[in-house]
Scaffold this active site. Structure first.
Site, PDB file in Angstrom:
ATOM      1  N   LYS A  28      11.117  27.722 -50.115  1.00  0.00           N
ATOM      2  CA  LYS A  28      10.604  28.899 -50.835  1.00  0.00           C
ATOM      3  C   LYS A  28       9.102  28.766 -51.106  1.00  0.00           C
ATOM      4  CE  LYS A  28      12.606  29.884 -54.942  1.00  0.00           C
ATOM      5  NZ  LYS A  28      11.748  30.063 -56.119  1.00  0.00           N
ATOM      6  N   SER A  29       8.695  27.607 -51.620  1.00  0.00           N
ATOM      7  CA  SER A  29       7.271  27.409 -51.951  1.00  0.00           C
ATOM      8  C   SER A  29       6.394  27.580 -50.717  1.00  0.00           C
ATOM      9  CB  SER A  29       7.052  26.000 -52.503  1.00  0.00           C
ATOM     10  OG  SER A  29       7.710  25.833 -53.729  1.00  0.00           O
ATOM     11  N   SER A 173       1.764  21.785 -63.275  1.00  0.00           N
ATOM     12  CA  SER A 173       2.321  22.980 -62.640  1.00  0.00           C
ATOM     13  C   SER A 173       1.606  23.277 -61.334  1.00  0.00           C
ATOM     14  CB  SER A 173       2.184  24.191 -63.578  1.00  0.00           C
ATOM     15  OG  SER A 173       2.361  25.388 -62.839  1.00  0.00           O
ATOM     16  N   ASP A 321      12.918  21.428 -60.190  1.00  0.00           N
ATOM     17  CA  ASP A 321      13.893  22.493 -59.908  1.00  0.00           C
ATOM     18  C   ASP A 321      15.319  21.953 -59.733  1.00  0.00           C
ATOM     19  OD1 ASP A 321      11.942  24.433 -60.055  1.00  0.00           O
ATOM     20  OD2 ASP A 321      11.491  24.352 -57.920  1.00  0.00           O
ATOM     21  N   LYS A 348      11.806  28.237 -67.232  1.00  0.00           N
ATOM     22  CA  LYS A 348      12.057  28.566 -65.820  1.00  0.00           C
ATOM     23  C   LYS A 348      12.761  29.925 -65.762  1.00  0.00           C
ATOM     24  CE  LYS A 348      10.128  25.003 -63.974  1.00  0.00           C
ATOM     25  NZ  LYS A 348       8.923  25.220 -63.158  1.00  0.00           N
ATOM     26  N   ARG A 410      19.645  28.940 -59.584  1.00  0.00           N
ATOM     27  CA  ARG A 410      19.960  27.513 -59.447  1.00  0.00           C
ATOM     28  C   ARG A 410      21.096  27.108 -60.384  1.00  0.00           C
ATOM     29  NH1 ARG A 410      16.199  26.307 -55.857  1.00  0.00           N
ATOM     30  NH2 ARG A 410      14.026  26.860 -56.253  1.00  0.00           N
TER      31      ARG A 410
END
Ligand code: S3P
Length: 455
Positions: A28-29, A173, A321, A348, A410
């Protein structure tokens, strides 16, 4: 995904031992960044392995609204016809980032130095997530961003040039770091970002691959503006965070043996491997070269008796995550697992400490929340369950029942993992958002042995 009335839900039930080889969807990133940098480049960037998830598709749709032509010739393929650093144009109306914090924070940086106004919005979950962490440094660079209470929507005002900055991030972050670096493409001088703990470096690696002038090392990056970005091709590796559910499930379910193919194993993402190894997991990593500038590996996992562990705080950013999945593992291990230094989990897609505690407790697990983590006393399932034992007689199994993912992708998938080790069926509510990061999870999981279907 629709399953009868209201928000879709799953019925998860103990399945068979997991077996087979599988490839989870693209990272995804990396997918978000590939289309963003492709849009700002000169020439056509070809992206393969692109995550066909709602989050990444929302980012691509926003770039199209900003005047970038993006073709989708096939599944997981995108041709991004870059418009150059100064080729974006104003969009009519707000730009909807959906559920994606990465989309909103990185786009805030990218849009802060454009000569037009933009408004970034998101869904109910994203609308509660803290944006001051990007607004503050971007304003120091000269951007003008309005928000109410530091929450979305973000109203970004036209600004033709930004100032350079040397910024010490108060939070570890990658999204904040990336927002500043993207804004730095439009700054009058070099932009430096320093981190309290190194975070994923995809933006830095990919900026370099597109020809940007930057230097980076763990915990620090400096970008010098002025160079054009040049189109390239990006072959996105499989997402470690999606592989994580299978690593945990196969560790837990007696008799399991799975191979996850060509997973991205950037060390800033694989903290879960270290945590699971501390707990006694049997996971082997077979390096399989590089893909899209990232190390990839086949991950081979076999069931193993897991023990509780104190998770080293230094691992937290590298597995940020993966805590919902780790909590599921801890609830079924023998002994106590302690997580500390993970207060970020509370901001999150949901408050992941509270929501996982609530969900696992509903299935009979012993878990106490702390402000920055949890103390989880495992049921000893993995040590007690012999391979082939029928679910109903497994000692240390969780109990069947009902648990709510609170719309967090998630958490839905982590509860589905935990439910494989329950004594009866578990209904998992509010699972539609699984499509943000892992469309097709239920079918793929069923294919390797999960008991999982739409309610
Ligand atoms: C991401 C960074 C992390 C992570 C998120 C994706 C990224 O967020 O939790 O899922 O792509 O940069 P933070 O930067 O808020 O830690």
């Amino acid at each position: 995904m629709s399953g009868g009335h209201g928000a879709p839900a799953w019925i998860a039930a103990p399945g068979r031992p997991l077996a087979g080889r599988l490839r989870v969807p693209g990272d995804k990133s990396v997918s978000h960044r590939a289309v963003m940098l492709g849009a700002l480049a000169e020439g056509t960037t070809r992206v393969t392995g692109f995550l066909e998830g709602e989050d990444t598709c929302a980012t691509a749709a926003i770039l199209q609204r900003l005047g970038v032509r993006i073709e989708a010739p096939g599944e997981g393929e995108r041709l991004v016809h870059g418009v150059g650093l100064h080729g974006l144009r104003a969009a009519e109306g707000p730009l909807d980032c959906g559920n994606a914090g990465t989309g909103m924070r990185l786009l805030a940086g990218l849009l802060a130095g454009q000569g037009f106004d933009s408004v970034l919005t998101g869904d109910a979950s994203l609308s509660k997530r803290p944006m001051r962490r990007v607004i503050e440094p971007l304003e120091r660079m000269g951007a003008r961003i309005d928000s109410e209470g530091g929450l979305p929507p973000l109203r970004i005002h036209a600004k033709n040039a930004l100032q350079s900055i040397d910024y010490e991030c108060p939070v570890a972050s990658a999204q904040v770091k990336s927002a500043i670096l993207l804004a730095g493409l439009y700054a009058s001088g070099p932009t430096t970002v320093r981190e309290p703990h190194p975070t994923r470096d995809y933006t830095e690696r990919m900026l370099a691959a597109f020809g940007a002038d930057l230097e980076f090392a763990p915990g620090i990056a400096t970008l010098r503006p002025g160079r054009v970005l040049t189109a390239t091709s990006v072959d996105v590796p499989a997402d470690f965070s999606s592989a994580a559910f299978f690593l945990v499930a196969a560790s837990l379910i007696p008799g399991s043996h799975l191979v996850l193919e060509r997973v991205g194993v950037n060390p800033r993402r694989t903290g879960l491997l270290d945590a699971l190894k501390l707990m006694g997991a049997d996971i082997r990593l077979r390096p399989a070269g590089e893909q899209g500038g990232e190390p990839v590996a086949d991950l081979e996992v076999r069931a193993a008796p897991l023990r509780g562990a104190v998770i080293p705080e230094a691992l937290v950013p590298d597995m940020i995550d993966e805590f919902p999945a780790l909590f599921a593992a801890a609830a079924l291990a023998e002994g106590t697992t302690v997580v500390r230094g993970a207060a970020e989990l509370r901001v999150k897609e949901s408050d992941r400490i509270a929501v996982m505690a609530e969900g696992l407790r509903a299935l009979g697990a012993a878990i106490d929340e702390t402000p920055d983590g949890a103390v989880i006393t495992g049921s000893g399932f993995t040590a007690k369950a012999g391979s082939g034992t029928s679910a109903g007689t497994r000692s240390g199994a969780l109990r069947g029942g009902r648990a709510d993912s609170r719309g967090d992708h998630r958490i839905a998938m982590s509860l589905a993992v935990a439910a494989q080790c329950a004594a009866g069926e578990v209904r998992i509510d509010d699972v539609a958002n699984v499509a943000t990061s892992f469309p097709g999870f239920d079918a793929l999981a069923r294919g390797v042995g999960f008991g999982l279907r739409l309610a």
